[in-house]
Enzyme design. Structure first.
Site, PDB file in Angstrom:
ATOM      1  N   LYS A  56       6.874 -28.777  14.053  1.00 36.92           N
ATOM      2  CA  LYS A  56       6.878 -27.321  13.874  1.00 36.92           C
ATOM      3  C   LYS A  56       6.885 -26.721  15.267  1.00 36.92           C
ATOM      4  O   LYS A  56       5.915 -26.881  16.013  1.00 36.92           O
ATOM      5  CB  LYS A  56       5.617 -26.901  13.099  1.00 36.92           C
ATOM      6  CG  LYS A  56       5.602 -25.417  12.777  1.00 36.92           C
ATOM      7  CD  LYS A  56       4.395 -25.045  11.944  1.00 36.92           C
ATOM      8  CE  LYS A  56       3.238 -24.615  12.814  1.00 36.92           C
ATOM      9  NZ  LYS A  56       2.316 -23.656  12.140  1.00 36.92           N
ATOM     10  N   LYS A 101      -1.944 -30.853  16.765  1.00 38.68           N
ATOM     11  CA  LYS A 101      -1.814 -30.068  17.995  1.00 38.68           C
ATOM     12  C   LYS A 101      -2.648 -30.720  19.089  1.00 38.68           C
ATOM     13  O   LYS A 101      -3.867 -30.852  18.940  1.00 38.68           O
ATOM     14  CB  LYS A 101      -2.332 -28.658  17.757  1.00 38.68           C
ATOM     15  CG  LYS A 101      -1.479 -27.798  16.831  1.00 38.68           C
ATOM     16  CD  LYS A 101      -2.265 -26.573  16.434  1.00 38.68           C
ATOM     17  CE  LYS A 101      -1.407 -25.501  15.791  1.00 38.68           C
ATOM     18  NZ  LYS A 101      -2.252 -24.445  15.186  1.00 38.68           N
ATOM     19  N   SER A 131      -4.197 -17.939  16.788  1.00 34.00           N
ATOM     20  CA  SER A 131      -5.012 -18.058  15.573  1.00 34.00           C
ATOM     21  C   SER A 131      -5.754 -19.387  15.647  1.00 34.00           C
ATOM     22  O   SER A 131      -5.508 -20.318  14.901  1.00 34.00           O
ATOM     23  CB  SER A 131      -4.111 -18.013  14.337  1.00 34.00           C
ATOM     24  OG  SER A 131      -3.231 -19.114  14.324  1.00 34.00           O
ATOM     25  N   GLN A 159       1.279 -15.766   8.435  1.00 35.80           N
ATOM     26  CA  GLN A 159       1.609 -15.855   9.860  1.00 35.80           C
ATOM     27  C   GLN A 159       3.034 -16.359  10.095  1.00 35.80           C
ATOM     28  O   GLN A 159       3.712 -15.920  11.007  1.00 35.80           O
ATOM     29  CB  GLN A 159       0.599 -16.784  10.528  1.00 35.80           C
ATOM     30  CG  GLN A 159       0.788 -17.009  11.997  1.00 35.80           C
ATOM     31  CD  GLN A 159      -0.318 -17.894  12.538  1.00 35.80           C
ATOM     32  OE1 GLN A 159      -1.441 -17.449  12.727  1.00 35.80           O
ATOM     33  NE2 GLN A 159      -0.014 -19.156  12.772  1.00 35.80           N
ATOM     34  N   GLU A 160       3.484 -17.312   9.249  1.00 35.07           N
ATOM     35  CA  GLU A 160       4.788 -17.928   9.505  1.00 35.07           C
ATOM     36  C   GLU A 160       5.554 -18.156   8.212  1.00 35.07           C
ATOM     37  O   GLU A 160       5.049 -18.812   7.298  1.00 35.07           O
ATOM     38  CB  GLU A 160       4.585 -19.274  10.221  1.00 35.07           C
ATOM     39  CG  GLU A 160       3.829 -19.099  11.524  1.00 35.07           C
ATOM     40  CD  GLU A 160       3.318 -20.405  12.125  1.00 35.07           C
ATOM     41  OE1 GLU A 160       3.874 -21.464  11.811  1.00 35.07           O
ATOM     42  OE2 GLU A 160       2.356 -20.333  12.904  1.00 35.07           O
ATOM     43  N   GLU A 199       6.529 -16.375  18.478  1.00 33.63           N
ATOM     44  CA  GLU A 199       7.206 -17.669  18.342  1.00 33.63           C
ATOM     45  C   GLU A 199       8.716 -17.510  18.213  1.00 33.63           C
ATOM     46  O   GLU A 199       9.412 -18.381  17.702  1.00 33.63           O
ATOM     47  CB  GLU A 199       6.609 -18.447  17.166  1.00 33.63           C
ATOM     48  CG  GLU A 199       5.132 -18.750  17.428  1.00 33.63           C
ATOM     49  CD  GLU A 199       4.505 -19.698  16.418  1.00 33.63           C
ATOM     50  OE1 GLU A 199       5.125 -19.973  15.380  1.00 33.63           O
ATOM     51  OE2 GLU A 199       3.388 -20.159  16.690  1.00 33.63           O
ATOM     52  N   HIS A 221       3.662 -27.116  17.989  1.00 31.50           N
ATOM     53  CA  HIS A 221       3.464 -26.292  19.187  1.00 31.50           C
ATOM     54  C   HIS A 221       2.243 -25.384  18.982  1.00 31.50           C
ATOM     55  O   HIS A 221       1.613 -25.406  17.925  1.00 31.50           O
ATOM     56  CB  HIS A 221       4.704 -25.432  19.421  1.00 31.50           C
ATOM     57  CG  HIS A 221       4.940 -24.417  18.332  1.00 31.50           C
ATOM     58  ND1 HIS A 221       5.753 -23.330  18.465  1.00 31.50           N
ATOM     59  CD2 HIS A 221       4.433 -24.320  17.059  1.00 31.50           C
ATOM     60  CE1 HIS A 221       5.742 -22.619  17.356  1.00 31.50           C
ATOM     61  NE2 HIS A 221       4.957 -23.190  16.497  1.00 31.50           N
ATOM     62  N   ARG A 222       1.931 -24.541  19.985  1.00 34.83           N
ATOM     63  CA  ARG A 222       0.991 -23.430  19.831  1.00 34.83           C
ATOM     64  C   ARG A 222       1.793 -22.141  19.991  1.00 34.83           C
ATOM     65  O   ARG A 222       2.896 -22.146  20.506  1.00 34.83           O
ATOM     66  CB  ARG A 222      -0.118 -23.455  20.909  1.00 34.83           C
ATOM     67  CG  ARG A 222      -1.042 -24.645  20.910  1.00 34.83           C
ATOM     68  CD  ARG A 222      -1.680 -24.973  19.591  1.00 34.83           C
ATOM     69  NE  ARG A 222      -2.410 -23.925  18.923  1.00 34.83           N
ATOM     70  CZ  ARG A 222      -3.718 -23.912  18.693  1.00 34.83           C
ATOM     71  NH1 ARG A 222      -4.463 -24.926  19.111  1.00 34.83           N
ATOM     72  NH2 ARG A 222      -4.288 -22.936  18.006  1.00 34.83           N
ATOM     73  N   SER A 223       1.191 -21.030  19.585  1.00 34.26           N
ATOM     74  CA  SER A 223       1.929 -19.771  19.737  1.00 34.26           C
ATOM     75  C   SER A 223       2.099 -19.398  21.211  1.00 34.26           C
ATOM     76  O   SER A 223       3.075 -18.751  21.588  1.00 34.26           O
ATOM     77  CB  SER A 223       1.250 -18.652  18.954  1.00 34.26           C
ATOM     78  OG  SER A 223      -0.116 -18.590  19.267  1.00 34.26           O
ATOM     79  N   HIS A 238       0.444 -13.286  14.973  1.00 32.91           N
ATOM     80  CA  HIS A 238       1.532 -13.469  15.936  1.00 32.91           C
ATOM     81  C   HIS A 238       2.451 -12.256  16.062  1.00 32.91           C
ATOM     82  O   HIS A 238       3.422 -12.286  16.808  1.00 32.91           O
ATOM     83  CB  HIS A 238       2.387 -14.690  15.556  1.00 32.91           C
ATOM     84  CG  HIS A 238       1.637 -15.980  15.690  1.00 32.91           C
ATOM     85  ND1 HIS A 238       2.114 -17.175  15.222  1.00 32.91           N
ATOM     86  CD2 HIS A 238       0.439 -16.247  16.250  1.00 32.91           C
ATOM     87  CE1 HIS A 238       1.235 -18.127  15.480  1.00 32.91           C
ATOM     88  NE2 HIS A 238       0.217 -17.589  16.094  1.00 32.91           N
ATOM     89  N   GLU A 290       0.885 -24.409   4.660  1.00 29.80           N
ATOM     90  CA  GLU A 290      -0.160 -24.757   5.635  1.00 29.80           C
ATOM     91  C   GLU A 290      -1.305 -23.741   5.568  1.00 29.80           C
ATOM     92  O   GLU A 290      -1.050 -22.541   5.379  1.00 29.80           O
ATOM     93  CB  GLU A 290       0.492 -24.736   7.022  1.00 29.80           C
ATOM     94  CG  GLU A 290      -0.440 -25.000   8.195  1.00 29.80           C
ATOM     95  CD  GLU A 290       0.327 -24.890   9.520  1.00 29.80           C
ATOM     96  OE1 GLU A 290       1.557 -25.154   9.560  1.00 29.80           O
ATOM     97  OE2 GLU A 290      -0.303 -24.500  10.522  1.00 29.80           O
ATOM     98  N   ASP A 329      -4.403 -27.183   9.081  1.00 33.54           N
ATOM     99  CA  ASP A 329      -4.310 -26.957  10.535  1.00 33.54           C
ATOM    100  C   ASP A 329      -5.692 -26.560  11.057  1.00 33.54           C
ATOM    101  O   ASP A 329      -6.454 -27.414  11.525  1.00 33.54           O
ATOM    102  CB  ASP A 329      -3.262 -25.868  10.800  1.00 33.54           C
ATOM    103  CG  ASP A 329      -3.253 -25.369  12.231  1.00 33.54           C
ATOM    104  OD1 ASP A 329      -3.801 -26.050  13.101  1.00 33.54           O
ATOM    105  OD2 ASP A 329      -2.690 -24.279  12.495  1.00 33.54           O
ATOM    106  N   ASP A 389       3.162 -20.977   6.814  1.00 33.63           N
ATOM    107  CA  ASP A 389       1.828 -21.153   7.390  1.00 33.63           C
ATOM    108  C   ASP A 389       1.088 -19.851   7.115  1.00 33.63           C
ATOM    109  O   ASP A 389       1.364 -18.822   7.731  1.00 33.63           O
ATOM    110  CB  ASP A 389       1.863 -21.438   8.897  1.00 33.63           C
ATOM    111  CG  ASP A 389       0.450 -21.593   9.456  1.00 33.63           C
ATOM    112  OD1 ASP A 389      -0.514 -21.558   8.658  1.00 33.63           O
ATOM    113  OD2 ASP A 389       0.311 -21.756  10.686  1.00 33.63           O
TER     114      ASP A 389
HETATM  115  C1  2PG Z   1      -0.445 -22.328  13.894  1.00 38.67           C
HETATM  116  C2  2PG Z   1      -0.056 -22.085  15.336  1.00 38.67           C
HETATM  117  C3  2PG Z   1       1.317 -22.485  15.739  1.00 38.67           C
HETATM  118  P1  2PG Z   1      -1.540 -20.743  16.979  1.00 38.67           P
HETATM  119  O1  2PG Z   1      -1.311 -21.634  13.344  1.00 38.67           O
HETATM  120  O2  2PG Z   1       0.042 -23.267  13.279  1.00 38.67           O
HETATM  121  O3  2PG Z   1       2.331 -21.923  14.988  1.00 38.67           O
HETATM  122  O4  2PG Z   1      -0.434 -20.844  15.802  1.00 38.67           O
HETATM  123  O5  2PG Z   1      -1.052 -21.553  18.109  1.00 38.67           O
HETATM  124  O6  2PG Z   1      -1.645 -19.275  17.284  1.00 38.67           O
HETATM  125  O7  2PG Z   1      -2.817 -21.286  16.401  1.00 38.67           O
HETATM  126 MG    MG Z   2      -1.281 -23.001  11.519  1.00 36.45          MG
END
Ligand code: 2PG
Ligand code: MG
Length: 426
Positions: A390, A339, A42, A169-170, A211, A367-369, A161, A287, A314, A246
């Site tokens: 995270k 990130k 994302s 998403q989270e 994840e 992290h990233r996904s 994800h 987030e 983010d 998130d």
């Molecule tokens: C986010 C990330 C990590 P992605 O949106 O915060 O959890 O996802 O790396 O796919 O952008």
């Molecule tokens: Mg995010």
């Protein structure tokens, strides 16, 4: 003087089986550092450019051989023999060589791989842990106590994800009420396994998403958050573990409207929608509540809830100091997700953290996904004293390797380590 004698990049696979860049760096005293670059799903549209080859016949267009050859070619040529004393100077050499605002010539994945590998090699030469080397490189003085980060653990995956149908998403658990990272991790793991049992008994699938969190088919976010509370209570951690979201709202923003849990709403109605969730559940952090350019939506969130909970940008900020500065000036949040590959070098990432901290906001290293076995971000969170990280769920090595590195750091620190909640709301 300590200099670079060789830089070598190769193509490896990330946790989704997609190619990414790994870089080896050797210094004049023989010290060695290796680093691998993560990749998002994302992704924010304002992120630095991840260079992919685009030939559909090879890895479905996802190979990174051009980025690899940029490291082995022009970057290696520019940095061979370079003094590594100052990371900012090293990174600047690469930024000048690239010359574009979003690293589109060399690729953020090429530049970041080198930037991280040099940090690792420097730490090896200094014979200290990476977190310690990063702290001294960027003149962070943690004092007599050193903060271990509180993790946001993504145990229910939705959005881009997973194919679960969940809008957010989270859905994360946040173990705040513990005396050490080690104890907090234990709670997270026990809740994860308890959640699995509860989901199984309710007839849900217990396969995991990108994840490492579960990706069951839930009707709506209320159901997802309710089951998390159930798992926290059943595992015996009531009141010691909070919730975080998130939303990654850019992913459910279509034709100027937000579509969440089957309901279509405008930016303001979405703020009210979150208000109900905040009132009902022990949510400490949200987030990307709104789409990445909906500055007004974010500002209204901050006005309404910013005193009570953490509001993180983010895709909104993409670890870019220009956007972070605008956000601070316009008071659109109170925290920044950090990130490395959104901006594409270690020193620019550190600049975003420092700007965030100077404004009195929270920085959350993330992290990233798409991840690898590289645990650089664990050391970054400790070195820069962010107090939060995270890094996914409690399964899959690409996720837990970061937690495992934090266990090692806590062990190394002994009595100097502190673990404390960064949230007002308990
Ligand atoms: C986010 C990330 C990590 P992605 O949106 O915060 O959890 O996802 O790396 O796919 O952008
Ligand atoms: Mg995010």
């Amino acid at each position: 003087m300590l200099t670079i004698t060789s830089l070598h990049a190769r193509q490896i696979l990330d946790s989704r089986g997609t190619p990414t860049v790994e870089v080896d760096c050797t210094l004049s005293d023989g010290s060695f550092g290796r680093a691998a670059v993560p990749s998002g799903a994302s992704t924010g549209s304002h992120e630095a450019l991840e260079l992919r080859d685009g030939d559909k016949k090879v890895y479905l267009g996802k190979s990174v051989l051009t980025a690899v050859s940029n490291v082995n070619g022009s970057i290696a040529k520019a940095l061979k023999g370079a003094d590594i004393a100052d990371q900012r100077a090293m990174d600047k050499t690469m930024l000048d060589l690239d010359g574009t605002p979003n690293k589109s010539k060399l690729g953020a994945n090429a530049i970041l791989g080198v930037s991280m590998a040099v940090c690792r090699a420097r730490a090896a030469s200094e014979k200290v842990s990476l977190w310690q080397s990063l702290a001294s490189q960027f003149r962070i003085k943690p004092g007599s106590k050193i903060k271990l980060p509180v993790p946001m653990m993504n145990v229910i995956n939705g959005g881009a994800h997973a194919d679960s149908g969940l809008s957010f998403q989270e859905c994360m658990i946040v173990p705040t009420g513990f005396a050490s990272f080690t104890e907090a991790l234990r709670a997270g793991s026990e809740i994860f396994h308890t959640l699995k049992k509860i989901l199984k008994e309710a007839g849900h699938v217990t396969a995991v998403g990108d994840e490492g969190g579960f990706a069951p088919h839930f009707k709506n976010s209320d159901e997802a958050l309710s089951v998390l509370i159930q798992a926290i209570d059943a595992a015996g951690y009531k009141g010691k573990v909070q919730l975080a979201l998130d939303c990654a709202a850019s992913e459910y923003f279509k034709n100027g409207k937000y579509i969440v849990d089957g309901q279509t709403m405008d930016s303001k109605a979405l703020v009210d929608f979150y208000g109900k969730l905040i009132a009902k559940f022990p949510i400490v952090s949200i987030e990307d509540s709104h789409q990445e350019d909906d500055w007004n939506g974010f500002a209204l969130m901050q006005e309404r809830y910013g005193k009570k909970i953490q509001l993180v940008g983010d895709d909104l900020f993409v670890t870019n100091t220009q956007r972070v500065k605008q956000g601070i000036d316009q008071k659109v949040a109170n925290a920044v997700l950090i990130k490395l590959n959104q901006i594409g070098s270690v020193s620019e990432t550190v600049d975003a953290i420092l700007m965030t901290q100077e404004a009195g906001w929270n920085a959350v290293v993330s992290h990233r996904s798409g991840e690898t076995e590289d645990s650089f971000i664990a050391d970054l969170a400790v070195g820069l004293q962010t107090g939060q990280i995270k890094t996914g769920s409690l399964s899959r090595t690409d996720r837990v390797c970061k937690y495992n590195q934090l266990l090692r750091i806590e062990e190394e620190l002994g009595a100097k380590a502190v673990y404390e909640s960064p949230f007002g709301r308990e």
